[in-house]
Structures are given as structure tokens and as C-alpha cells.
Design a protein around this motif. Sequence first.
Motif, mmCIF file in Angstrom:
data_model
loop_
_atom_site.group_PDB
_atom_site.id
_atom_site.type_symbol
_atom_site.label_atom_id
_atom_site.label_comp_id
_atom_site.label_asym_id
_atom_site.label_seq_id
_atom_site.Cartn_x
_atom_site.Cartn_y
_atom_site.Cartn_z
ATOM 1 N N ILE A 78 34.269 47.755 54.559
ATOM 2 C CA ILE A 78 34.177 49.165 54.149
ATOM 3 C C ILE A 78 35.453 49.592 53.412
ATOM 4 N N GLN A 79 36.034 48.652 52.718
ATOM 5 C CA GLN A 79 37.192 48.895 51.846
ATOM 6 C C GLN A 79 36.698 49.232 50.441
ATOM 7 N N PRO A 80 37.427 50.069 49.701
ATOM 8 C CA PRO A 80 36.985 50.419 48.344
ATOM 9 C C PRO A 80 36.793 49.188 47.462
ATOM 10 N N ARG A 81 35.725 49.212 46.700
ATOM 11 C CA ARG A 81 35.417 48.096 45.807
ATOM 12 C C ARG A 81 36.515 47.896 44.761
ATOM 13 N N ARG A 82 37.127 48.976 44.348
ATOM 14 C CA ARG A 82 38.142 48.883 43.300
ATOM 15 C C ARG A 82 39.395 48.160 43.774
ATOM 16 N N TYR A 83 39.536 47.979 45.092
ATOM 17 C CA TYR A 83 40.654 47.206 45.638
ATOM 18 C C TYR A 83 40.160 45.984 46.419
ATOM 19 N N GLY A 84 39.124 45.357 45.907
ATOM 20 C CA GLY A 84 38.679 44.091 46.469
ATOM 21 C C GLY A 84 37.756 44.187 47.653
ATOM 22 N N GLY A 85 37.345 45.397 48.027
ATOM 23 C CA GLY A 85 36.455 45.551 49.165
ATOM 24 C C GLY A 85 34.993 45.423 48.787
ATOM 25 N N PHE A 86 34.149 45.346 49.809
ATOM 26 C CA PHE A 86 32.701 45.275 49.584
ATOM 27 C C PHE A 86 32.084 46.668 49.463
#
Length: 387
Positions: A48-56
Motif C-alpha cells: 500500500i505504498q504509492p506507485r510513484r515510489y515503487g509501491g503496488f
Amino acid sequence: MQCQHEAIDAVLAVRDRVTELEGECTQRRKLTDETAKILRDAGIMRLIQPRRYGGFEADPCLFNAAMYEIARLSSSAGWVTGVVGVHSWHLGLFPDQAQREVWGEDPDTWISSSYSPAGTARIVPGGYELTGRWGFSSGSDHCGWVFVGAMVTDADGRRTGQQVHLLLPRTDYTIDDVWFTAGLAGTGSNDIVVDKAFVPEHRVHDVADLYGGRYPGNSVNTGPLFRMPWYTVFINAVVVPLAGMSRRVVDEAAGIHRSRLAVDPAKLPHPATLARLTEADFEVDTAYRILQSNLGDAYAAAVRGDEVTVPIRQRSKRDHIAAVRLVVSAADKAYQVGGPRSIASSCALQAVWRDVHAGRHHAINLPDKVDHEYGEYLLTGALNGLY
């Protein structure tokens, strides 16, 4: 309900090794380096990390599923997955400058926490001077940053009444090794100590703004995941792992009786034993289902572009406490019917049973505050305590 994801599958592919390492985690009183590497390599903390920083930037119900499945294998890994993994979402609510400082060079950087306002944040030019000691920072040895809570004072040391969450790098705090416990012993939930560290304004979030859904991170993280109420997401991190642990206790108790049946297929347990196993199985299943259902309802509203309604938010708080009661009851019933083997120090059943009870003592898992607030809401519609 979607529960499959590549990150979860990667951990389950080495499930036996994760379970084997639990004993070493307990002995070391923190996650082993190998356990942490398995979780890191799988990308569990990036669900649940932001996609723009490598998250899904995945459906949060998938994060619930990850906590549940991993806690069934290892109490230590399951608990740390919850209380460290949820911080990848929390950081997404902070200004982009803070996100870039943490993840700019390594999207697998982990953050621990201790949100209790145990520190003092004195207003200074450009930010705050922070001092304090915080307990129960699970997984902190494997983290490069920490969230802590504090009460704000003015330049002269007078309390302003404002409460804040602050984000600090590993260089600005020390970890005091104090974690000697009867349950969740392998989580490394040590103390964080800070002495007059400067914290710039972009790494500070007013708790009133957080609970009010005023997130600076929404300027860059515009997806529905980052429009969810903070409390509605966060509470799952400290109860879903307990559901996974309780499921492990029930499975261990059932396994003891299956081993006896393998010797004598005609020798079923006493009917009272079968009844307790049935009740325990129901309680764990019900707890997990209501947690997933409530989070799913909240996320569906966010996906539609709607506000997460007050009934959903209040029901999520009520059912969180109900789920804690259910999983503790299930673990107790399973321990009761496990038989004499359950008390052996080498038996996983008693070890995980202790972990469930230890997790119950998390401040957010205590019933008194939530129960009376929901009762007031039920009778009057008052929003007292709504986060």
C-alpha cells in the motif's frame, strides 16, 4: 474477495522457512535478518505504498490478506508486516518532499513507529526541536526511519494543545534494547530515544488534520487508496495479524487431534472438544471476514469518489474491537482442547496463544474507549471520537 498478489505468493513460496525462523526471531527478540530479507524481497511492505515510489498501491484488503497469511506462519513476521507495512501508506499522506527523502534512493526503506504523544516538540524556526522516549516500536532494528507522536510547545516551553506526528531518520534517534516479553517476543518492539533533534515542517503532520482527512500527500498521491480515513486503514494493522495467529492456534489444536486419529481412526475427541473447535473456527473466520468486509466497503466508496461515510467508519471501529474479542476467544478455546501437549515449551500452540494475548494489549485493541464512543453514536448520532 481478492486475496492473491505476487508479493503474498512470494512469501508463501517459502512458507516453511518463514515458520522455521520464528523460533530464532523469538530467541533474538527481533526479526532475523533472513526473515526481514524474505519480506523485503517479496515487496510485502510496498503493497500500500504509492506507485510513484515503487509501491503496488494495491487494494488495502490485499494488505489485510498479507498480514493474515504471514501471521499464520510466524507471529513475529505477521505483526511486523502490519505495523511496519502500514507506514508505507501513512508516509504517502505526507508532503512529497518527505516521501522523496525516505524512498528517493531506496523504495524498500522501512519505517517503524510509536504514535503515543510521549515526546515534546518545541517550535523553532523552520520546524520543531523534538525530545522524548517512546515504547513499542516494532521492527525498529530493520527500519531506517520512525514516526513518533508529540505534544507541541511554543518557543518558551508552554503547551499549545496541538498534537503532531513527526518523521525522523535513523541518524536522529537511538534504539534502546528493552524488549523482554512473554508474547510477541520476536518483534523487536524496543524504545525510541530522541534528544533535541530538529524536525523540519515538511516531516510533521498535525494529528487533527490527519483525523480530518487533510493530507498534504494528496497533491501527488491522488488515487482512492490515499483518500481513505487514517484510522479506518490503520486499525487493521494491529488486529488482522492477531486473526492470523489465532488461526494458527486453532490449526495446531486440530492437528494434535488429527495425529491421534491417524493412530486410531475410531477415536474421535469428546463431543465437547469438537464443539469448542467448531466455535473457535467460527470465531476466527468471522473476525477476519468482518475486518475485510468493512475495509472493502470503505475502499469501494473511495474508488467511487465518495466520502467514506460515518456509519462505515464507526462500524469499522466497533468491529475492530469485536474482532479482537473473537480471535482471543478462539485462541483460548483452541488452547483448552489442545490437551497436555499444549503446555510443552516446544509446542507452537502455547507460544502463539501467548502472542495473541500480547497483541491484545496494544492500546488500540483495548475496548473501553471505542465501546462507549460507539454506544453514544448509536443513541445520539454524535461523532465524538470519530477519526
